[in-house]
Design a protein around this motif. Structure first.
Motif, mmCIF file in Angstrom:
data_model
loop_
_atom_site.group_PDB
_atom_site.id
_atom_site.type_symbol
_atom_site.label_atom_id
_atom_site.label_comp_id
_atom_site.label_asym_id
_atom_site.label_seq_id
_atom_site.Cartn_x
_atom_site.Cartn_y
_atom_site.Cartn_z
ATOM 1 N N ARG A 12 0.816 -1.203 0.000
ATOM 2 C CA ARG A 12 0.000 0.000 0.000
ATOM 3 C C ARG A 12 0.864 1.274 0.000
ATOM 4 N NH1 ARG A 12 -5.391 -1.080 1.364
ATOM 5 N NH2 ARG A 12 -5.693 1.006 0.518
ATOM 6 N N GLY A 13 2.158 1.106 0.307
ATOM 7 C CA GLY A 13 3.094 2.218 0.187
ATOM 8 C C GLY A 13 2.955 3.289 1.261
ATOM 9 N N PHE A 14 2.360 2.961 2.425
ATOM 10 C CA PHE A 14 2.223 3.957 3.498
ATOM 11 C C PHE A 14 3.461 4.029 4.387
ATOM 12 C CE2 PHE A 14 -2.375 3.106 2.844
ATOM 13 C CZ PHE A 14 -2.811 4.414 2.704
ATOM 14 N N SER A 15 4.253 2.954 4.341
ATOM 15 C CA SER A 15 5.329 2.849 5.324
ATOM 16 C C SER A 15 6.690 3.263 4.749
ATOM 17 C CB SER A 15 5.384 1.398 5.827
ATOM 18 O OG SER A 15 6.520 1.221 6.615
ATOM 19 N N TYR A 16 7.421 4.029 5.573
ATOM 20 C CA TYR A 16 8.774 4.397 5.154
ATOM 21 C C TYR A 16 9.765 3.291 5.527
ATOM 22 C CZ TYR A 16 8.023 5.964 9.920
ATOM 23 O OH TYR A 16 7.628 6.031 11.223
ATOM 24 N N ALA A 17 9.279 2.284 6.267
ATOM 25 C CA ALA A 17 10.184 1.257 6.798
ATOM 26 C C ALA A 17 10.465 0.138 5.798
ATOM 27 C CB ALA A 17 9.586 0.670 8.074
ATOM 28 N N VAL A 18 9.612 -0.010 4.777
ATOM 29 C CA VAL A 18 9.847 -1.060 3.772
ATOM 30 C C VAL A 18 9.762 -0.463 2.373
ATOM 31 C CG1 VAL A 18 9.265 -3.391 4.588
ATOM 32 C CG2 VAL A 18 7.455 -1.701 4.339
ATOM 33 N N ASP A 19 10.570 -0.990 1.491
ATOM 34 C CA ASP A 19 10.559 -0.497 0.107
ATOM 35 C C ASP A 19 9.338 -1.073 -0.617
ATOM 36 O OD1 ASP A 19 11.469 0.754 -2.201
ATOM 37 O OD2 ASP A 19 12.392 -1.114 -2.897
ATOM 38 N N ALA A 20 8.544 -0.186 -1.228
ATOM 39 C CA ALA A 20 7.298 -0.603 -1.881
ATOM 40 C C ALA A 20 6.925 0.445 -2.924
ATOM 41 C CB ALA A 20 6.195 -0.707 -0.826
ATOM 42 N N PRO A 21 5.939 0.137 -3.796
ATOM 43 C CA PRO A 21 5.514 1.159 -4.752
ATOM 44 C C PRO A 21 4.995 2.393 -4.005
ATOM 45 C CG PRO A 21 4.571 -0.980 -5.297
ATOM 46 C CD PRO A 21 5.238 -1.134 -3.967
ATOM 47 N N LEU A 22 5.276 3.548 -4.571
ATOM 48 C CA LEU A 22 4.865 4.808 -3.942
ATOM 49 C C LEU A 22 3.365 4.985 -4.203
ATOM 50 C CD1 LEU A 22 6.194 7.159 -2.490
ATOM 51 C CD2 LEU A 22 6.861 8.071 -4.703
ATOM 52 N N ASP A 23 2.532 4.783 -3.189
ATOM 53 C CA ASP A 23 1.092 4.787 -3.456
ATOM 54 C C ASP A 23 0.344 5.643 -2.423
ATOM 55 O OD1 ASP A 23 -1.620 4.146 -3.750
ATOM 56 O OD2 ASP A 23 -1.171 2.233 -4.676
ATOM 57 N N MET A 24 0.071 5.078 -1.232
ATOM 58 C CA MET A 24 -0.575 5.789 -0.110
ATOM 59 C C MET A 24 -2.044 6.126 -0.330
ATOM 60 S SD MET A 24 2.238 8.413 1.374
ATOM 61 C CE MET A 24 3.984 8.105 1.242
ATOM 62 N N ARG A 25 -2.708 5.527 -1.321
ATOM 63 C CA ARG A 25 -4.147 5.804 -1.462
ATOM 64 C C ARG A 25 -4.920 4.914 -0.504
ATOM 65 N NH1 ARG A 25 -4.669 4.407 -7.589
ATOM 66 N NH2 ARG A 25 -3.203 2.856 -6.794
ATOM 67 N N MET A 26 -5.831 5.497 0.288
ATOM 68 C CA MET A 26 -6.686 4.654 1.125
ATOM 69 C C MET A 26 -7.683 3.923 0.232
ATOM 70 S SD MET A 26 -7.615 6.723 4.518
ATOM 71 C CE MET A 26 -6.536 7.916 5.217
ATOM 72 N N ASP A 27 -8.111 4.588 -0.851
ATOM 73 C CA ASP A 27 -8.993 3.944 -1.820
ATOM 74 C C ASP A 27 -8.175 3.692 -3.093
ATOM 75 O OD1 ASP A 27 -10.765 3.169 -3.704
ATOM 76 O OD2 ASP A 27 -12.207 4.785 -3.358
ATOM 77 N N PRO A 28 -7.778 2.438 -3.312
ATOM 78 C CA PRO A 28 -6.907 2.161 -4.465
ATOM 79 C C PRO A 28 -7.547 2.480 -5.813
ATOM 80 C CG PRO A 28 -7.008 0.283 -2.962
ATOM 81 C CD PRO A 28 -8.072 1.230 -2.518
#
Ligand code: SAM
Length: 318
Positions: free
Chosen positions: A120-136
């Protein structure tokens, strides 16, 4: 492998649960609206107080809460339905359709499930796609924001929503880096943030990317705008004597709630130097209790994510 959306032990622990139940005090036969269903922790507690008589309307903009709602529906004796959408829009529609409620809860921000799911890309602690949308399904993610907003706008967002001291330096470093290659992943963003701030600040309070990530999340999901719009709609839906509770996790949100309650408590809108009231407006809400409720030390020890929570409750005068 089972999909990670199934309810697990890492379910969200409801914050300020005892305080929410004590102040909202749902009674049998009442209608409860949980605007932020998440894993359904608060909904289960509130529905329990209805003792099988009454209704619960759950709202969430994240469709991945559906399995949690199904689990809740199987275990509750009250009539329950889940509405997918942004809570201010859904509340406006419900209020416009004449639906009335006795209890409304907003437990703001992201859930543990959203934070803990790297994709979901909310966390700075793990590498993931840059996303952060609560509603995908919404078409504006952190990827668009970071790659397309101009440098000045990014700096303002980091300052306003993250209170980031090095907002200008970080925005400049982002603009420079994306000129060569667009940001796709949280890891690249974290590295750019770390490199943009002075070395001693990298080891200061908390993770160096924490404030920027909070700011991006607030902007991507228009979190403050949602609360601004939701409160009047919730007020309109409430029956006289109805209770509205909001749990906020940062001061910007809490300020919106506090101002909303104060304005409705005050009633009179005459300038302070008027000797008598000429507007005739009366108080339409009472803050119950007057001050924000904070979690106990024991709760914070059990659930560190509760640390910054503030609960404000208002009762509609009737
Ligand atoms: C802090 S969690 C709520 C947890 C829940 N109270 C529980 O006990 O499990 C917030 C939830 O509200 C949702 N949410 C946040 N802002 C929203 C909005 N503006 N409209 C609809 N849902 C929202 C998020 O998707 C998330 O699932």
């Amino acid at each position: 492998m089972l999909p990670s959306v199934l309810p697990t032990e890492s379910d969200h622990i409801p914050v300020l649960a005892d305080e929410v139940i004590a102040t909202l005090a749902p009674r049998p036969g009442e209608t409860v609206v949980d605007c932020t269903f998440g894993a359904g922790g608060h909904s289960s507690l509130l529905a329990g107080r209805l003792q099988g008589e009454g209704k619960l309307i759950a709202i969430d903009r994240d469709p991945s809460v559906a399995p949690f709602f199904e689990r809740f529906r199987r275990t509750t004796a009250v009539k329950a339905r889940l509405l997918h959408g942004e809570f201010s829009t859904v509340l406006e529609q419900l209020a416009g359709n004449g639906v009335r409620a006795d209890v409304i809860l907003l437990d703001l921000g992201v859930s543990s499930m959203q934070l803990d799911r790297p994709e979901r890309g909310f966390s700075y602690a793990v590498d993931a796609p840059l996303d952060m949308r609560m509603d995908p399904s919404s078409d504006y993610s952190a990827r668009e924001l970071v790659n397309e907003a101009d440098e000045r706008e990014l700096s303002d967002i980091f300052k306003r929503y993250g209170e980031e001291r090095y907002a200008r330096q970080i925005a400049r470093a982002i603009a420079r880096r994306r000129g060569k290659e667009p940001f796709e992943r949280t890891g690249d963003l974290v590295e750019t943030i770390k490199a943009a701030i002075p070395a001693p600040a990298r080891f200061g309070e908390g993770h160096p990317a924490k404030r920027v990530f909070q700011a991006l999340r607030i902007e991507v999901n228009d979190e403050l705008g949602s609360v601004e719009r939701a409160l009047p709609a919730a007020f309109e839906m409430l029956r006289p004597g109805g209770r509205l509770a909001v749990i906020a996790f940062h001061s910007l949100e809490d300020r919106i709630v506090k101002r909303f309650l104060r304005a409705r408590e005050q009633g009179c809108t005459c300038p302070p130097d008027f000797p008598i009231c000429v507007c005739g407006s009366e108080a339409t809400m009472r803050a119950t209790p007057r001050r924000a409720i904070r979690p106990s030390g024991a709760e914070v020890a059990r659930n560190p994510r509760a640390q910054s929570a503030r609960l404000r409750v208002g009762t509609k005068v009737g």
